[in-house]
Enzyme design. Sequence first.
Site, PDB file in Angstrom:
ATOM      1  CD  GLU A 178      -1.635  -2.407   1.565  1.00  0.00           C
ATOM      2  OE1 GLU A 178      -0.524  -2.536   2.133  1.00  0.00           O
ATOM      3  OE2 GLU A 178      -2.384  -3.371   1.338  1.00  0.00           O
ATOM      4  CG  HIS A 199     -10.528  -6.948   7.044  1.00  0.00           C
ATOM      5  ND1 HIS A 199      -9.625  -7.501   7.906  1.00  0.00           N
ATOM      6  CD2 HIS A 199      -9.991  -7.064   5.808  1.00  0.00           C
ATOM      7  CE1 HIS A 199      -8.586  -7.954   7.222  1.00  0.00           C
ATOM      8  NE2 HIS A 199      -8.768  -7.698   5.949  1.00  0.00           N
TER       9      HIS A 199
END
Lengths: 376, 342, 321
Positions: free
Chosen positions: B71, B140
């Site tokens: 990322e 998440h």
Amino acid sequence: MAGTITPVTMPKFGLAMTEGKLADWLVSPGDAVTAGQELAEIETTKITNVYESPAAGTLRRQVAPAGETLPVGALLGVLAGSDVSDAEIDAFIEKFQSEFVAGDEDGADEASSEPEMLDVGTRRLRVQDTGARDAGVPLLLIHGFGGDLTNWMLNQGDLSGTTRVITFDLPGHGESTKDVGDGTPAMLAAVARDLLDALGIDRAHIGGHSMGGAVALELARLAPERVASLSLIAPAGLGKTINQEFIDGFITADRRKTLEPVLQLLVHDKGLVSRQMVEGIIRFKRLDGAVAGLTTLAKASFENGQQKENLRPLLEAYKGPVQVLWGAEDEILPVSGSEGLPSEVPVSIFPGTGHMPQLEKAAEINAKLKDFAAKS
Amino acid sequence: MSKKSFRQAINEALRQEMRRDPRVILMGEDVAGGQGGSADNPDAWGGVLGVTKGLYTEFGAERVFDTPISEASYIGAAAGAAATGLRPVAELMFVDFIGSCLDQVMNQAAKFRYMFGGKARTPLVIRAMYGAGFSAAAQHSQALYPLFTHIPGLKVVIPSSPYEAKGLLIEAIRDDDPVIFLENKVMYDDEEDVPDDSYTIPFGEANLTREGDDVTIVAFGRMVNFANQAADRLEKEGITCTVIDPRTTSPLDTGTILDCVAETGRLVIVDESSPRCNMATDVAALVAEEAFDALKAPIRRVTPPHTPVPFASVLENLYMPDPARIEAAVKSVMGYKAKQEA
Amino acid sequence: MQIPREVLLRSYRAMRTIRDFEERLHVEFATGEIPGFVHLYCGEEASGVGVCSHLKDTDTIASTHRGHGHCIAKGVGVDGMMAEIYGRSTGVCRGKGGSMHIADLSLGMLGANGIVGGGPPLICGAALSHKVLKDGGVAVAFYGDGASNEGTTLESLNLASVWNLPAVFVVEDNGYGEATASSYACAGTQKDRAAGFGIPYFECDGTDFFAVHETAGEAIAHARAGKGPAMVHVHLSRWYGHFEGDAMTYRANGEVAKERAEQDCLKKFREKVTEISLLDSASLDEIDASVRDEIEQAVIKAKAAPLPEPEALMQDVYVSY
């Protein structure tokens, strides 16, 4: 005995309406009412409108309370003469409620209640084509600047009962292509003619509202043989002035707060402008090209509060029947535009009505359109 | 106009903007999906939940870039590409992964314009999924929009429906500032009428999904739907609510919030993010400071507790704000008035 | 080695400008007139200038907290830089960035960077822009031996290799990441790191302009030709502390003095070009004098320049509000 009892039911405003909210009762139980008197305010997702009494009598019962949302056809109240007993009214209500099925109103549904996208020349237009195909000369309705086919929501359903009715979004409006060419009414008239071609219609009665009135007049010049009659509702092109504040405001306003007062200029009863109506126009204006298209259209027809084109010669040159319908309190195109027309042109002025008589005086406009088509 | 899901609305916005502007590119983990795989199907996934499906097929490897699971490098690359002429839309997958690349957002993209004296433009969009409701557990499921809202230089968008998502995403892509676009993962299959053509919804302009007289409810993202459900039920009991969907937390339409509170005198804020320093506290502070005299009752916040998002559904359901809790909060602020009068 | 005379003159001027700029800052900072942190590039001039001698305005670089040299090498004007460091409204960032954030995107200077390892991901993006827009440009990330241990740097090496980007990673290895030696903090070698990502590795003596020029030239040509990223490992020495005020108690007595005496890139350049008659001493002296004057003027102008107006506080957070 039930003959003297009249149910007041949730009306159907426009083809897409399935339910409405009884915003407020305008008469109290026990009040005597006349036919046509305003009984209640009804809110739909598109519009708030008054419901006019279907008969004379006394409002004996308010079955539904203000604030309730009900399906079309649901019982709101009961009208009856004073000779009817309470017991009879109770029995009537019980019977009505036990037999009522939502969504089952008027089995004679119109041919098509969903608008469709149609390729017309180089453009894609949203078109709503309703009513019987074999019922004589069809009626084509042309909306005005900033409008769309839903401007005719209170007319199309009613008129479709006796004739084929076509409404559409002009280029630059609604869901139609945003390409408006030079933006003149003459260019829009050519699009209207192409639409008649695409639909296989040789000849139609034409109704035009506001800028759509100018388009109707241009269509009568461009293809007089296609025009069976002209019904001009608060049309552009007959008077000299226009409310530029409305035009500019309509183009520049981009939020509900700024647009709402602009839209209120359209109607005499300001309460008619619902949140949803404002939201619908904001959504249209957000589309890529919409504001540019409106700007081009406005520039082509209006400047500094003046109408650029005098279309009276077109009206005088057209050989077919013409009627003019106007709201006495029009704040966009003053009703004075209806003065000094040829004597054979019938002019109807609606008191207490703004620039949108087809919404504000729907029943009367529908009657005028029907009668005129029948006579022509 | 046709019915489109939240997922389709986002896909259509991306597709239309990529057609309109060749500088718009996509990057992210599996935004195409399947590159180099043995099936030889480079458009296999279209993002982990299929939001970008088909875009690789239409625009190819020169516009749609699968990234390594890395990322910091690709979010930083998106910032660098934005500052040098492209208009990247980077997908961070789950917003929880911001932990791996926050520097690139917080210290780089968000700061360029200000610290370079107004000479940089960083037209970057970072899309990410947020929200609980899928038993995706603590790493998440977070609703981290307050984190981004806190950082000057970022714009933060939380669409509440398919119509909103398409118009706000097109606006985000055309905007010249870095925009964080957060999609509630539970909403991808929600459907409503969405225009086929391109349109934009401006930032910083709240939407009122309804207007009432009694209580103003400010809700964010998926909570707008919950607030509307609560308001529907309350209306049957004679309590009418104004529901405000701010659409963007940065910029925030403070004017509309204050106007509505001035009209109703009562405020309930519904925020799916953790309760400390979140949007609910921010809006509460705003109203306490600017509209104190208008208040007829204390401000009520409906938020999760200050815990990580739990896994087991029974706990997750307890964690999440829901229409019933909103309803109760509205009734409690209505009740406050009665207590005073009594 | 065939370097056009004009490139030699320009490069010497850039190195001299950096040296004088930094030496002057060293003096001025001590007076207390310069706010914030300043990290000086003295001793490393040949690296930035040698690399940038191959770049055009349309190529992109990202720099570090020690960015003045890269800025000057990429063509950013010293007046705007000096004014910026003094926090003046005439600064290249209007006094809102300072020493660590000097940037000029019109010259392909993507900014000095206050975050160690901040630049390499950005350079992947700039290289992606060059690739997608097909403008023939390359993007160069300068970073130190300290940043070479950042995850962002290692991820960027991978990404650049995976995407076959026209990116060059220049490791300016001055032996210290802040106060800790690279010999302690860097495991393995830069060469093996490059190899690990399938990236060609080049190295050179960063105090020798000609070595840097030649090596960087190869690496940049590799990237520009579409063959993917390259790494250039430049060995050099830092003459001043990590920041101004750092007494460098972690360095042995005499280490810096020896470097200054024996590895001064300007001295080495002068010796080489005069020895083989590429340039004459007089032209170099002329440059020295001219640069001295330019820096003097930059300081005078910066000190006299207006401070930012209060309204600047709220400006330029966003392009549109």
